[in-house]
Design an enzyme around this catalytic site. Sequence first.
Site, PDB file in Angstrom:
ATOM      1  N   ARG A 128       0.840  -1.204   0.000  1.00  0.00           N
ATOM      2  CA  ARG A 128       0.000   0.000   0.000  1.00  0.00           C
ATOM      3  C   ARG A 128       0.880   1.260   0.000  1.00  0.00           C
ATOM      4  O   ARG A 128       0.524   2.268  -0.598  1.00  0.00           O
ATOM      5  CB  ARG A 128      -0.932   0.003   1.222  1.00  0.00           C
ATOM      6  CG  ARG A 128      -1.819   1.237   1.250  1.00  0.00           C
ATOM      7  CD  ARG A 128      -2.927   1.152   2.265  1.00  0.00           C
ATOM      8  NE  ARG A 128      -2.425   1.213   3.628  1.00  0.00           N
ATOM      9  CZ  ARG A 128      -3.178   1.094   4.706  1.00  0.00           C
ATOM     10  NH1 ARG A 128      -4.470   0.857   4.579  1.00  0.00           N
ATOM     11  NH2 ARG A 128      -2.663   1.176   5.907  1.00  0.00           N
ATOM     12  N   ARG A 145       3.267  -0.195  14.940  1.00  0.00           N
ATOM     13  CA  ARG A 145       1.806  -0.351  14.958  1.00  0.00           C
ATOM     14  C   ARG A 145       1.418  -1.769  15.359  1.00  0.00           C
ATOM     15  O   ARG A 145       0.425  -1.976  16.057  1.00  0.00           O
ATOM     16  CB  ARG A 145       1.226  -0.005  13.571  1.00  0.00           C
ATOM     17  CG  ARG A 145       1.210   1.508  13.326  1.00  0.00           C
ATOM     18  CD  ARG A 145       1.199   1.859  11.857  1.00  0.00           C
ATOM     19  NE  ARG A 145       0.001   1.439  11.163  1.00  0.00           N
ATOM     20  CZ  ARG A 145      -0.083   1.320   9.837  1.00  0.00           C
ATOM     21  NH1 ARG A 145       0.974   1.585   9.073  1.00  0.00           N
ATOM     22  NH2 ARG A 145      -1.196   0.943   9.275  1.00  0.00           N
TER      23      ARG A 145
HETATM   24  P1  B4P Z   1      -6.724  -2.445   5.826  1.00  0.00           P
HETATM   25  O1  B4P Z   1      -6.479  -3.397   6.916  1.00  0.00           O
HETATM   26  O2  B4P Z   1      -8.110  -2.370   5.303  1.00  0.00           O
HETATM   27  O3  B4P Z   1      -6.117  -1.089   6.386  1.00  0.00           O
HETATM   28  P2  B4P Z   1      -6.675  -0.088   7.442  1.00  0.00           P
HETATM   29  O4  B4P Z   1      -8.103  -0.289   7.767  1.00  0.00           O
HETATM   30  O5  B4P Z   1      -6.330   1.211   6.848  1.00  0.00           O
HETATM   31  O6  B4P Z   1      -5.935  -0.400   8.820  1.00  0.00           O
HETATM   32  P3  B4P Z   1      -4.943   0.404   9.695  1.00  0.00           P
HETATM   33  O7  B4P Z   1      -5.049  -0.185  11.054  1.00  0.00           O
HETATM   34  O8  B4P Z   1      -3.627   0.350   9.025  1.00  0.00           O
HETATM   35  O9  B4P Z   1      -5.325   1.964   9.665  1.00  0.00           O
HETATM   36  P4  B4P Z   1      -6.259   2.943  10.498  1.00  0.00           P
HETATM   37  O10 B4P Z   1      -6.663   3.964   9.529  1.00  0.00           O
HETATM   38  O11 B4P Z   1      -7.352   2.227  11.226  1.00  0.00           O
HETATM   39  O12 B4P Z   1      -5.883  -2.721   4.503  1.00  0.00           O
HETATM   40  C1  B4P Z   1      -4.500  -2.639   4.388  1.00  0.00           C
HETATM   41  C2  B4P Z   1      -4.026  -3.024   2.979  1.00  0.00           C
HETATM   42  O13 B4P Z   1      -4.244  -4.424   2.758  1.00  0.00           O
HETATM   43  C3  B4P Z   1      -4.753  -2.317   1.839  1.00  0.00           C
HETATM   44  O14 B4P Z   1      -3.817  -1.901   0.899  1.00  0.00           O
HETATM   45  C4  B4P Z   1      -5.691  -3.361   1.259  1.00  0.00           C
HETATM   46  O15 B4P Z   1      -5.893  -3.196  -0.132  1.00  0.00           O
HETATM   47  C5  B4P Z   1      -4.945  -4.659   1.530  1.00  0.00           C
HETATM   48  N1  B4P Z   1      -5.854  -5.787   1.776  1.00  0.00           N
HETATM   49  C6  B4P Z   1      -6.956  -5.766   2.572  1.00  0.00           C
HETATM   50  N2  B4P Z   1      -7.557  -6.981   2.580  1.00  0.00           N
HETATM   51  C7  B4P Z   1      -6.784  -7.797   1.774  1.00  0.00           C
HETATM   52  C8  B4P Z   1      -6.880  -9.190   1.382  1.00  0.00           C
HETATM   53  N3  B4P Z   1      -7.874  -9.984   1.814  1.00  0.00           N
HETATM   54  N4  B4P Z   1      -5.912  -9.682   0.572  1.00  0.00           N
HETATM   55  C9  B4P Z   1      -4.914  -8.889   0.133  1.00  0.00           C
HETATM   56  N5  B4P Z   1      -4.780  -7.569   0.455  1.00  0.00           N
HETATM   57  C10 B4P Z   1      -5.705  -7.029   1.266  1.00  0.00           C
HETATM   58  O16 B4P Z   1      -5.283   3.577  11.629  1.00  0.00           O
HETATM   59  C11 B4P Z   1      -4.162   4.386  11.313  1.00  0.00           C
HETATM   60  C12 B4P Z   1      -3.676   5.122  12.579  1.00  0.00           C
HETATM   61  O17 B4P Z   1      -4.696   6.043  13.054  1.00  0.00           O
HETATM   62  C13 B4P Z   1      -3.354   4.269  13.818  1.00  0.00           C
HETATM   63  O18 B4P Z   1      -2.037   3.733  13.775  1.00  0.00           O
HETATM   64  C14 B4P Z   1      -3.546   5.322  14.964  1.00  0.00           C
HETATM   65  O19 B4P Z   1      -2.417   6.153  15.076  1.00  0.00           O
HETATM   66  C15 B4P Z   1      -4.700   6.164  14.483  1.00  0.00           C
HETATM   67  N6  B4P Z   1      -6.011   5.728  15.005  1.00  0.00           N
HETATM   68  C16 B4P Z   1      -7.053   5.265  14.249  1.00  0.00           C
HETATM   69  N7  B4P Z   1      -8.098   4.957  15.038  1.00  0.00           N
HETATM   70  C17 B4P Z   1      -7.716   5.215  16.324  1.00  0.00           C
HETATM   71  C18 B4P Z   1      -8.372   5.065  17.594  1.00  0.00           C
HETATM   72  N8  B4P Z   1      -9.611   4.587  17.701  1.00  0.00           N
HETATM   73  N9  B4P Z   1      -7.678   5.414  18.726  1.00  0.00           N
HETATM   74  C19 B4P Z   1      -6.433   5.894  18.635  1.00  0.00           C
HETATM   75  N10 B4P Z   1      -5.769   6.049  17.459  1.00  0.00           N
HETATM   76  C20 B4P Z   1      -6.384   5.711  16.297  1.00  0.00           C
END
Ligand code: B4P
Length: 188
Positions: A128, A145
């Site tokens: 990604r 993370r």
């Molecule tokens: P996803 O797993 O969908 O990624 P994400 O939801 O963005 O998770 P992440 O935990 O990283 O981010 P978030 O925004 O919640 O997919 C990742 C990749 O894998 C993509 O490229 C996708 O295409 C690929 N993929 C998915 N499924 C697949 C499959 N089956 N096969 C192959 N590829 C696949 O958090 C980011 C940051 O925000 C945190 O570190 C924190 O600092 C902060 N944050 C967010 N929520 C918070 C909260 N509630 N409290 C405190 N901090 C928070």
Amino acid sequence: MARLIFLGPPGAGKGTQAKLLAELLQVPHISTGDILRSAITAKTPLGEKAKSYMDAGDLVPDSLILDMIRDRLNQSDAHKGWILDGFPRNVSQASFLDELLQELNQTCDYAINLEVPDEVLMSRLLERAQKEGRADDNEDTIRRRLEVYRSETAPVIGFYRDHSVLTVINGDQPVQSVTEYLKQLVCS
Ligand code: B4P
């Protein structure tokens, strides 16, 4: 009416599946990560405060997150259901949500935990990074993370197991296979 929470480590597919399912169920997809990234792009006070934590791979403090969720779940489009993606991320956020849902006279139908091995998570997030250039998708920050996930977020799984709404899904399958499983779960 559907109310779902997506749990799982970074890269497990929470955002990917939550978006697809929200379209299918016609309920809002509420991603705390997306809300925070928009705040950073818009340079709001929330974004300015959150940025350093996110860039380091740490959780943003609860003091910034909890009001944000209260406001979002009180908006009218969330009265008919919602999908939470990336929240709750620690046990105190889960307890807060529990109390908030009682106030709103709502319950969570499913807490879905997507399980994926660490090496697969790392390769998905590095891939990604090449496509989207997200600031927190570099090897050191991804490791951080994953550590934060294990110490702070993984205990949330037990919280929802105790509340009898936990479903565990193998997220190490093609996107469509995971989506099919989820459709059968929530539409049956
Ligand atoms: P996803 O797993 O969908 O990624 P994400 O939801 O963005 O998770 P992440 O935990 O990283 O981010 P978030 O925004 O919640 O997919 C990742 C990749 O894998 C993509 O490229 C996708 O295409 C690929 N993929 C998915 N499924 C697949 C499959 N089956 N096969 C192959 N590829 C696949 O958090 C980011 C940051 O925000 C945190 O570190 C924190 O600092 C902060 N944050 C967010 N929520 C918070 C909260 N509630 N409290 C405190 N901090 C928070």
